[in-house]
Design a protein around this motif. Structure first.
Motif, PDB file in Angstrom:
ATOM      1  N   GLN A 171      30.003  39.136  32.803  1.00  0.00           N
ATOM      2  CA  GLN A 171      31.235  38.362  32.869  1.00  0.00           C
ATOM      3  C   GLN A 171      32.385  39.206  33.427  1.00  0.00           C
ATOM      4  O   GLN A 171      33.137  38.756  34.293  1.00  0.00           O
ATOM      5  CB  GLN A 171      31.595  37.823  31.496  1.00  0.00           C
ATOM      6  CG  GLN A 171      32.865  36.990  31.482  1.00  0.00           C
ATOM      7  CD  GLN A 171      33.194  36.438  30.099  1.00  0.00           C
ATOM      8  OE1 GLN A 171      32.361  36.427  29.200  1.00  0.00           O
ATOM      9  NE2 GLN A 171      34.429  35.964  29.936  1.00  0.00           N
ATOM     10  N   VAL A 172      32.528  40.434  32.944  1.00  0.00           N
ATOM     11  CA  VAL A 172      33.628  41.291  33.383  1.00  0.00           C
ATOM     12  C   VAL A 172      33.454  41.682  34.853  1.00  0.00           C
ATOM     13  O   VAL A 172      34.422  41.705  35.620  1.00  0.00           O
ATOM     14  CB  VAL A 172      33.749  42.531  32.478  1.00  0.00           C
ATOM     15  CG1 VAL A 172      34.761  43.521  33.029  1.00  0.00           C
ATOM     16  CG2 VAL A 172      34.139  42.113  31.065  1.00  0.00           C
ATOM     17  N   VAL A 173      32.231  41.965  35.266  1.00  0.00           N
ATOM     18  CA  VAL A 173      31.964  42.310  36.668  1.00  0.00           C
ATOM     19  C   VAL A 173      32.290  41.116  37.563  1.00  0.00           C
ATOM     20  O   VAL A 173      32.911  41.268  38.616  1.00  0.00           O
ATOM     21  CB  VAL A 173      30.504  42.790  36.849  1.00  0.00           C
ATOM     22  CG1 VAL A 173      30.142  42.872  38.311  1.00  0.00           C
ATOM     23  CG2 VAL A 173      30.308  44.139  36.161  1.00  0.00           C
ATOM     24  N   ALA A 174      31.896  39.908  37.139  1.00  0.00           N
ATOM     25  CA  ALA A 174      32.208  38.698  37.909  1.00  0.00           C
ATOM     26  C   ALA A 174      33.721  38.505  38.023  1.00  0.00           C
ATOM     27  O   ALA A 174      34.234  38.166  39.099  1.00  0.00           O
ATOM     28  CB  ALA A 174      31.554  37.479  37.267  1.00  0.00           C
ATOM     29  N   GLU A 175      34.434  38.740  36.928  1.00  0.00           N
ATOM     30  CA  GLU A 175      35.898  38.629  36.954  1.00  0.00           C
ATOM     31  C   GLU A 175      36.495  39.637  37.930  1.00  0.00           C
ATOM     32  O   GLU A 175      37.404  39.324  38.696  1.00  0.00           O
ATOM     33  CB  GLU A 175      36.480  38.873  35.553  1.00  0.00           C
ATOM     34  CG  GLU A 175      36.192  37.784  34.562  1.00  0.00           C
ATOM     35  CD  GLU A 175      36.567  38.173  33.137  1.00  0.00           C
ATOM     36  OE1 GLU A 175      37.053  39.314  32.902  1.00  0.00           O
ATOM     37  OE2 GLU A 175      36.397  37.340  32.237  1.00  0.00           O
ATOM     38  N   ALA A 176      35.978  40.863  37.898  1.00  0.00           N
ATOM     39  CA  ALA A 176      36.496  41.918  38.778  1.00  0.00           C
ATOM     40  C   ALA A 176      36.250  41.575  40.231  1.00  0.00           C
ATOM     41  O   ALA A 176      37.106  41.796  41.093  1.00  0.00           O
ATOM     42  CB  ALA A 176      35.868  43.256  38.425  1.00  0.00           C
ATOM     43  N   LYS A 177      35.068  41.027  40.521  1.00  0.00           N
ATOM     44  CA  LYS A 177      34.753  40.630  41.921  1.00  0.00           C
ATOM     45  C   LYS A 177      35.657  39.494  42.355  1.00  0.00           C
ATOM     46  O   LYS A 177      36.143  39.472  43.496  1.00  0.00           O
ATOM     47  CB  LYS A 177      33.283  40.245  42.030  1.00  0.00           C
ATOM     48  CG  LYS A 177      32.355  41.437  41.981  1.00  0.00           C
ATOM     49  CD  LYS A 177      30.902  41.006  42.095  1.00  0.00           C
ATOM     50  CE  LYS A 177      29.983  42.224  42.047  1.00  0.00           C
ATOM     51  NZ  LYS A 177      28.557  41.841  42.066  1.00  0.00           N
ATOM     52  N   ALA A 178      35.914  38.538  41.470  1.00  0.00           N
ATOM     53  CA  ALA A 178      36.781  37.409  41.815  1.00  0.00           C
ATOM     54  C   ALA A 178      38.216  37.881  42.049  1.00  0.00           C
ATOM     55  O   ALA A 178      38.897  37.381  42.950  1.00  0.00           O
ATOM     56  CB  ALA A 178      36.738  36.366  40.704  1.00  0.00           C
ATOM     57  N   ASN A 179      38.670  38.835  41.260  1.00  0.00           N
ATOM     58  CA  ASN A 179      40.035  39.366  41.415  1.00  0.00           C
ATOM     59  C   ASN A 179      40.174  40.209  42.662  1.00  0.00           C
ATOM     60  O   ASN A 179      41.277  40.364  43.190  1.00  0.00           O
ATOM     61  CB  ASN A 179      40.439  40.175  40.198  1.00  0.00           C
ATOM     62  CG  ASN A 179      40.667  39.310  38.980  1.00  0.00           C
ATOM     63  OD1 ASN A 179      40.954  38.123  39.106  1.00  0.00           O
ATOM     64  ND2 ASN A 179      40.527  39.887  37.807  1.00  0.00           N
TER      65      ASN A 179
END
Length: 181
Positions: A171-179
């Protein structure tokens, strides 16, 4: 012959093998923390292992001393903040107070593991002082990125931590990629 039985006190067996706390030993441990903080601060060493202090962006310094990995409460708090221009004076005053025995109760509480209440009593939960595990993963990955690691390196570091859940890392990696887009 029965008179000797009156001398028996079996309550003495309750803590028979418990080590006796020596205030000098506890003081020596916290004095090492204080002296190391003073030395690191004087030398400008900000990336040292086992550092009990951190410089903030507002000219403040946070000080969070620990003994054997357990926090020592100063003024009832795990972390105290001091202006950077007064940090050495603070450390000198703290050292004098420790040497006089003014913090013996706090040092003993830390060594006994009673320094501060915890939101979670489970050491395997991955939580830190009431934070949820997802926040801990975010903090870890954010720290890694802030230290110049790539997102892939930060993810690998997080996955190496057995306290972090794989779904939280994803989840955190996905958030970082989206940001990053």
């Amino acid at each position: 012959m029965a008179g000797f039985l009156e001398l028996i006190d079996n309550t003495l067996g309750t803590h028979f093998h418990t080590p006796v706390y020596d205030p000098q030993t506890g003081r020596k441990k916290i004095l090492r923390v204080i002296e190391l903080a003073s030395k690191q601060h004087n030398e400008g060493t900000t990336r040292a292992p086992n550092r009990s202090w951190a410089a903030g962006n507002n000219e403040g310094i946070s000080f969070s001393p620990k003994i054997d990995g357990k926090p020592v409460l100063i003024g009832g708090k795990e972390t105290n903040f001091v202006h950077k221009s007064r940090f050495q004076d603070f450390l000198k005053g703290l050292k004098a107070a420790v040497e006089k025995g003014d913090l013996d109760k706090e040092i003993k509480a830390a060594l006994d593991g009673d320094a501060a209440p915890r939101a979670s009593t489970s050491s395997s939960s991955g939580t830190r002082s009431g934070r949820n595990p997802l926040s801990n993963v975010r903090s870890s990955i954010g720290r890694s990125l802030g230290n110049g690691k790539s997102l892939e390196e930060a993810e690998a570091t997080a996955r190496a931590n057995p306290k972090f859940d794989a779904a939280h890392i994803d989840q955190v990696v996905a958030e970082a990629k989206a940001n990053a887009k």
